[in-house]
Design a protein around this motif. Structure first.
Motif, PDB file in Angstrom:
ATOM      1  N   ASP A 125      -1.931  -7.764   0.198  1.00  0.00           N
ATOM      2  CA  ASP A 125      -1.389  -8.582  -0.891  1.00  0.00           C
ATOM      3  C   ASP A 125      -0.679  -7.695  -1.914  1.00  0.00           C
ATOM      4  O   ASP A 125       0.395  -8.013  -2.430  1.00  0.00           O
ATOM      5  CB  ASP A 125      -2.522  -9.332  -1.619  1.00  0.00           C
ATOM      6  CG  ASP A 125      -2.915 -10.608  -0.882  1.00  0.00           C
ATOM      7  OD1 ASP A 125      -2.513 -10.756   0.292  1.00  0.00           O
ATOM      8  OD2 ASP A 125      -3.628 -11.452  -1.479  1.00  0.00           O
ATOM      9  N   ARG A 126      -1.281  -6.562  -2.172  1.00  0.00           N
ATOM     10  CA  ARG A 126      -0.718  -5.643  -3.163  1.00  0.00           C
ATOM     11  C   ARG A 126       0.626  -5.108  -2.697  1.00  0.00           C
ATOM     12  O   ARG A 126       1.597  -5.090  -3.444  1.00  0.00           O
ATOM     13  CB  ARG A 126      -1.691  -4.488  -3.417  1.00  0.00           C
ATOM     14  CG  ARG A 126      -2.935  -4.943  -4.150  1.00  0.00           C
ATOM     15  CD  ARG A 126      -4.110  -4.033  -3.941  1.00  0.00           C
ATOM     16  NE  ARG A 126      -3.943  -2.742  -4.586  1.00  0.00           N
ATOM     17  CZ  ARG A 126      -4.888  -1.802  -4.558  1.00  0.00           C
ATOM     18  NH1 ARG A 126      -6.037  -2.036  -3.936  1.00  0.00           N
ATOM     19  NH2 ARG A 126      -4.697  -0.654  -5.155  1.00  0.00           N
ATOM     20  N   LYS A 127       0.643  -4.699  -1.423  1.00  0.00           N
ATOM     21  CA  LYS A 127       1.868  -4.144  -0.869  1.00  0.00           C
ATOM     22  C   LYS A 127       2.991  -5.174  -0.882  1.00  0.00           C
ATOM     23  O   LYS A 127       4.114  -4.889  -1.262  1.00  0.00           O
ATOM     24  CB  LYS A 127       1.600  -3.692   0.569  1.00  0.00           C
ATOM     25  CG  LYS A 127       1.880  -2.217   0.751  1.00  0.00           C
ATOM     26  CD  LYS A 127       1.887  -1.851   2.208  1.00  0.00           C
ATOM     27  CE  LYS A 127       0.987  -0.655   2.425  1.00  0.00           C
ATOM     28  NZ  LYS A 127       0.374  -0.610   3.741  1.00  0.00           N
ATOM     29  N   GLN A 128       2.631  -6.386  -0.449  1.00  0.00           N
ATOM     30  CA  GLN A 128       3.667  -7.414  -0.366  1.00  0.00           C
ATOM     31  C   GLN A 128       4.266  -7.735  -1.720  1.00  0.00           C
ATOM     32  O   GLN A 128       5.470  -7.908  -1.850  1.00  0.00           O
ATOM     33  CB  GLN A 128       3.084  -8.681   0.231  1.00  0.00           C
ATOM     34  CG  GLN A 128       3.160  -8.666   1.742  1.00  0.00           C
ATOM     35  CD  GLN A 128       2.347  -9.784   2.322  1.00  0.00           C
ATOM     36  OE1 GLN A 128       2.482 -10.923   1.905  1.00  0.00           O
ATOM     37  NE2 GLN A 128       1.497  -9.471   3.263  1.00  0.00           N
ATOM     38  N   LEU A 129       3.421  -7.810  -2.726  1.00  0.00           N
ATOM     39  CA  LEU A 129       3.944  -8.090  -4.059  1.00  0.00           C
ATOM     40  C   LEU A 129       4.804  -6.928  -4.540  1.00  0.00           C
ATOM     41  O   LEU A 129       5.874  -7.125  -5.122  1.00  0.00           O
ATOM     42  CB  LEU A 129       2.795  -8.351  -5.036  1.00  0.00           C
ATOM     43  CG  LEU A 129       2.168  -9.743  -4.937  1.00  0.00           C
ATOM     44  CD1 LEU A 129       0.968  -9.842  -5.860  1.00  0.00           C
ATOM     45  CD2 LEU A 129       3.173 -10.832  -5.265  1.00  0.00           C
ATOM     46  N   ALA A 130       4.335  -5.713  -4.261  1.00  0.00           N
ATOM     47  CA  ALA A 130       5.079  -4.528  -4.694  1.00  0.00           C
ATOM     48  C   ALA A 130       6.475  -4.526  -4.076  1.00  0.00           C
ATOM     49  O   ALA A 130       7.468  -4.201  -4.725  1.00  0.00           O
ATOM     50  CB  ALA A 130       4.319  -3.268  -4.322  1.00  0.00           C
ATOM     51  N   GLU A 131       6.542  -4.942  -2.802  1.00  0.00           N
ATOM     52  CA  GLU A 131       7.848  -4.976  -2.134  1.00  0.00           C
ATOM     53  C   GLU A 131       8.790  -5.973  -2.799  1.00  0.00           C
ATOM     54  O   GLU A 131      10.003  -5.825  -2.748  1.00  0.00           O
ATOM     55  CB  GLU A 131       7.671  -5.335  -0.654  1.00  0.00           C
ATOM     56  CG  GLU A 131       7.328  -4.105   0.179  1.00  0.00           C
ATOM     57  CD  GLU A 131       6.698  -4.461   1.515  1.00  0.00           C
ATOM     58  OE1 GLU A 131       6.848  -5.617   1.943  1.00  0.00           O
ATOM     59  OE2 GLU A 131       6.062  -3.575   2.111  1.00  0.00           O
ATOM     60  N   LYS A 132       8.192  -7.008  -3.363  1.00  0.00           N
ATOM     61  CA  LYS A 132       9.030  -8.009  -4.045  1.00  0.00           C
ATOM     62  C   LYS A 132       9.265  -7.637  -5.507  1.00  0.00           C
ATOM     63  O   LYS A 132       9.743  -8.452  -6.288  1.00  0.00           O
ATOM     64  CB  LYS A 132       8.333  -9.369  -4.001  1.00  0.00           C
ATOM     65  CG  LYS A 132       8.374 -10.021  -2.638  1.00  0.00           C
ATOM     66  CD  LYS A 132       7.839 -11.443  -2.728  1.00  0.00           C
ATOM     67  CE  LYS A 132       7.227 -11.873  -1.411  1.00  0.00           C
ATOM     68  NZ  LYS A 132       6.146 -12.832  -1.602  1.00  0.00           N
ATOM     69  N   GLY A 133       8.845  -6.418  -5.857  1.00  0.00           N
ATOM     70  CA  GLY A 133       9.036  -5.988  -7.237  1.00  0.00           C
ATOM     71  C   GLY A 133       8.020  -6.585  -8.200  1.00  0.00           C
ATOM     72  O   GLY A 133       8.198  -6.515  -9.415  1.00  0.00           O
ATOM     73  N   LYS A 134       6.967  -7.197  -7.640  1.00  0.00           N
ATOM     74  CA  LYS A 134       5.935  -7.767  -8.521  1.00  0.00           C
ATOM     75  C   LYS A 134       4.682  -6.899  -8.442  1.00  0.00           C
ATOM     76  O   LYS A 134       4.596  -5.995  -7.619  1.00  0.00           O
ATOM     77  CB  LYS A 134       5.600  -9.186  -8.070  1.00  0.00           C
ATOM     78  CG  LYS A 134       6.751 -10.166  -8.293  1.00  0.00           C
ATOM     79  CD  LYS A 134       6.291 -11.561  -7.953  1.00  0.00           C
ATOM     80  CE  LYS A 134       7.454 -12.459  -7.602  1.00  0.00           C
ATOM     81  NZ  LYS A 134       7.033 -13.587  -6.801  1.00  0.00           N
ATOM     82  N   ARG A 135       3.716  -7.233  -9.300  1.00  0.00           N
ATOM     83  CA  ARG A 135       2.524  -6.401  -9.316  1.00  0.00           C
ATOM     84  C   ARG A 135       1.251  -7.224  -9.156  1.00  0.00           C
ATOM     85  O   ARG A 135       1.054  -8.224  -9.829  1.00  0.00           O
ATOM     86  CB  ARG A 135       2.483  -5.612 -10.614  1.00  0.00           C
ATOM     87  CG  ARG A 135       1.411  -4.529 -10.610  1.00  0.00           C
ATOM     88  CD  ARG A 135       1.498  -3.688 -11.849  1.00  0.00           C
ATOM     89  NE  ARG A 135       1.207  -4.501 -13.013  1.00  0.00           N
ATOM     90  CZ  ARG A 135       1.397  -4.084 -14.271  1.00  0.00           C
ATOM     91  NH1 ARG A 135       1.893  -2.897 -14.510  1.00  0.00           N
ATOM     92  NH2 ARG A 135       1.093  -4.880 -15.274  1.00  0.00           N
ATOM     93  N   HIS A 136       0.423  -6.787  -8.246  1.00  0.00           N
ATOM     94  CA  HIS A 136      -0.880  -7.430  -8.045  1.00  0.00           C
ATOM     95  C   HIS A 136      -1.813  -6.979  -9.163  1.00  0.00           C
ATOM     96  O   HIS A 136      -1.729  -5.827  -9.614  1.00  0.00           O
ATOM     97  CB  HIS A 136      -1.445  -6.991  -6.691  1.00  0.00           C
ATOM     98  CG  HIS A 136      -2.643  -7.765  -6.240  1.00  0.00           C
ATOM     99  ND1 HIS A 136      -3.911  -7.443  -6.632  1.00  0.00           N
ATOM    100  CD2 HIS A 136      -2.749  -8.856  -5.447  1.00  0.00           C
ATOM    101  CE1 HIS A 136      -4.763  -8.305  -6.074  1.00  0.00           C
ATOM    102  NE2 HIS A 136      -4.083  -9.174  -5.356  1.00  0.00           N
TER     103      HIS A 136
END
Ligand code: SF4
Lengths: 204, 472
Positions: A48-59
């Motif tokens: 989940d963290r990685k995916q959000l990071a890829e979208k420029g968001k932060r978990h």
């Protein structure tokens, strides 16, 4: 010896949004290839963290201001999915260790696993959770107190009524959440229950 | 008022009430596997505890075992280490290990019933949530965590709360091309993934009466996906016929005695239930999940639901599901291109699951569409052996499927069988959670084995009744 009684847990908080967050998300299955729980903490919510990071968001678990959190606030049906204890173990071992969870509801096995590890999972109403989250979001340094005795959470100006099944709550309050001691005491009763079952002896 | 099977089994196995109100419950059968047991054995050692009833625990290896070749040592060092640990623990504590070398290995919920270990009127537990599968035999069977695995090893008991009982009846006749998997996906869609919280599910009605044991296992397997800790079907002649002459089934006079006990444990005709729901068999269509929980499913030909058709609190999850899956509300799932097809798992990896697919492959002569990776993974070595004897391996390979060794495989991808990137997989398994099949962005569509085969052939989601000319 460490105090095993769980009365009031106070610490910084971290919140997660979303219902039905399952155990595979808490700890992705590839990290279960292990024979101890020791290294799980670092991988909590990894995908989940990685995916959000890829979208420029932060978990939330990547938020530098939340790294000391000990209380996790979640929504509904948290911990659904697998019975593997790796999920609560990962949370317990993340940084300082999550020591209490507040949410709308939990999957049953997850709840039981947490109690068996001495991590209380308390419930509050939807509105109370939202109010708590709002308050906690306003200041990462804000401490929350999870009071098992009074069944109440306190954070800043917010007070939220908490509930928990009585049996589990008492186990945590009295420090008797580690089930094996009490179970071992039943030795004679176990043997006689087994004996009364028509099938128990036939594999001997 | 009479009692349900759940009540009867609970009473017979309750050792005593514990100080905080829970019950100490005796476990008739304990199954273990390599993922959730090593830490439990470590805890035993730390505390200097012994295993007083080792003959009541059985071990298998399923999650991490590779399905291309089971040759040791495994290429994956971590997997090898886990298996070594399991073998060592079993040897030390005198626990029977169902060894791959002896052809006894398989998914824990496939091998238990196969050996006749799972019996009516008993309690069964395992450090695995799909332990609910064993309820098909009229056992109270549930998944537990590793700390509880330790407790069961050390005491043969667990601390448990008593559950409520919901009877779920499905009456009438299923339409052709509608399977046990569709029934359970339908029930979960109706009751939700949380609907079973605090409940044991009793499945009954004419549909379950007519089901084979393997069909009953498919349904009970997914009780947990509906939030119920366990699910069961009352034992009957079908159950007894299945159990007769299996390795661990009672023999001779003991058999007669056992049947008497099993009969006595059935729910009474006037049993009290906390809740009853009824469904009509003819309302159930072949089902496909479109989202990220097993409740997010639809009849194969229906249009995908609008977020607005759900309760407000559910909408964020519906939107999250659409975003993750890349589907659009109002569109149809049929025709959606797939990359991978997987037939296997503890839900649908038994002989009859493959038999049904083979029947349609043979009759139609159809082949997997080029570009689709299609895996057939038997649930146990015994299932695999029977499949080979019946020539299924050839039918599958000729139709373009890979025929693999037994294990959990792509159900949760702890072994090398994994989705890559955003691949879309038609799968006969039980969970469509984000990242479940090994790729953090991989996508899963749950459906029956015959529907998976239809998807493999069509290269996309398809109504198996059309692909295989199943007349309704
Ligand atoms: S087949 Fe899947 S659900 Fe069943 S035991 Fe294996 S990993 Fe778990």
């Amino acid at each position: 010896m460490q105090d095993v009684k769980r009365t009031v847990i106070t610490g910084k908080a971290i919140s997660l949004d979303g219902n039905d967050i399952d155990t595979d998300r808490i700890i992705p299955a590839r990290f279960l290839r292990c024979v101890t729980f020791d290294d799980l903490g670092a991988h909590a919510f990894e995908d989940d963290r990685k995916q959000l990071a890829e979208k420029g968001k932060r978990h939330a678990f990547d938020d530098p201001s939340r790294q000391e959190a000990r209380v996790l606030v979640v929504d509904r049906n948290f911990g659904c999915g697998s019975s593997r204890e790796h999920a609560p173990q990962a949370l317990m071992r993340w940084n300082k260790g999550i020591a209490a969870i507040i949410g709308e509801s939990y999957a049953e096995i997850f709840f039981g696993n947490c109690v068996a590890l001495g991590v209380p999972c308390l419930t509050a109403t939807h509105d109370a959770i939202q109010e708590l989250k709002k308050e906690l979001a306003s200041d990462p340094a804000l401490e929350i107190s999870v009071d098992l005795e009074r069944k109440e959470a306190r954070a800043g100006k917010v007070r939220a009524a908490l509930s928990m099944p009585e049996g589990a709550r008492k186990q945590l309050l009295t420090g008797r959440w580690d089930s094996s001691t009490e179970l071992l005491e039943g030795k004679a009763a176990i043997a006689s229950t087994a004996k009364a079952l028509p099938y128990f002896g036939h594999w001997h | 008022m009479g009692k349900s099977l759940y009540d009867k089994v609970f009473e017979k196995h309750a050792v005593r009430q514990l100080q905080e109100g829970q019950y100490q419950l005796l476990m008739g059968l304990h199954l273990i596997h390599e993922v959730t047991s090593p830490q439990a054995f470590s805890m035993l050692r730390e505390r200097g505890l012994t295993v007083p009833y080792p003959e009541r625990t059985f071990a298998t290896c399923d999650h991490i075992i590779p399905t291309k070749s089971q040759l040791r040592p495994f290429q994956d060092e971590l997997a090898e280490q886990m298996l070594v640990e399991l073998e060592k623990n079993c040897a030390q504590y005198g626990i029977r290990y169902l060894s791959p070398k002896k052809g006894e290995q398989g998914i824990v919920h496939v091998v238990g019933p196969e050996l006749g270990l799972t019996q009516p009127g008993t309690t069964v537990c395992c450090g695995d949530s799909h332990t609910s599968t064993h309820g098909a035999f009229g056992a109270i069977a549930f998944g537990i965590g590793t700390t509880q695995v330790r407790d069961v090893l050390a005491t043969q008991t667990l601390a448990m709360d008593k559950l409520k009982v919901r009877r779920i009846e499905v009456n009438g006749k299923l339409r052709p091309g509608v399977y046990a998997k569709d029934v359970v996906l339908y029930v979960i869609q109706q009751l939700g993934v949380q609907g079973g919280m605090g409940y044991a599910y009793e499945f009954g009605g004419t549909v379950f009466d007519a089901f084979t044991m393997e069909e009953r296992m498919t349904v009970c397997n997914m009780s947990i996906e509906g939030g119920a800790r366990c699910g069961y079907v009352n034992p009957d002649a079908t159950t007894y016929a299945y159990l007769k002459d299996r390795e661990y089934s009672p023999k001779g006079a003991a058999w007669e005695q056992a049947v008497k006990y099993w009969d006595s444990m059935r729910s009474d005709a006037d049993a009290a239930y906390d809740h009853i729901v009824q469904y009509r068999a003819q309302d159930i269509e072949p089902m496909v999940t479109w989202g990220i929980t097993p409740a997010q499913s639809t009849a194969v030909n229906a249009k995908l639901p609008q977020a607005s058709s759900f309760a407000e609190g559910d909408r964020p999850l519906i939107e999250e599901a659409y975003q993750y899956m890349g589907f659009t509300p109002g569109a149809a799932l049929a025709g959606q291109k797939i990359d991978v097809a997987f037939i296997g798992s503890c839900t649908n990896g038994r002989f009859s699951d493959f038999e049904e697919v083979v029947k349609h492959l043979k009759a139609s002569g159809k082949k997997v569409k080029p570009g689709v990776r299609a895996l057939v993974v038997p649930g146990s070595q015994k299932v695999r052996e029977r499949m080979i004897e019946a020539g299924f391996d050839k039918v599958f390979t000729e139709a373009g499927f890979e025929f693999r060794e037994a294990g959990c495989s792509m159900c949760l991808a702890m072994n090398p069988d994994k989705l890559v990137g955003r691949e879309l997989c038609a799968s006969s398994s039980n969970r469509n959670f984000k990242g479940r099949q090994g790729s953090p962005t991989g996508r899963t569509l749950l459906m029956s084995p015959v529907m998976v085969a239809a998807a493999a052939i069509s290269g996309g989601v398809a109504d198996a009744r059309e692909v295989f000319a199943i007349k309704s």
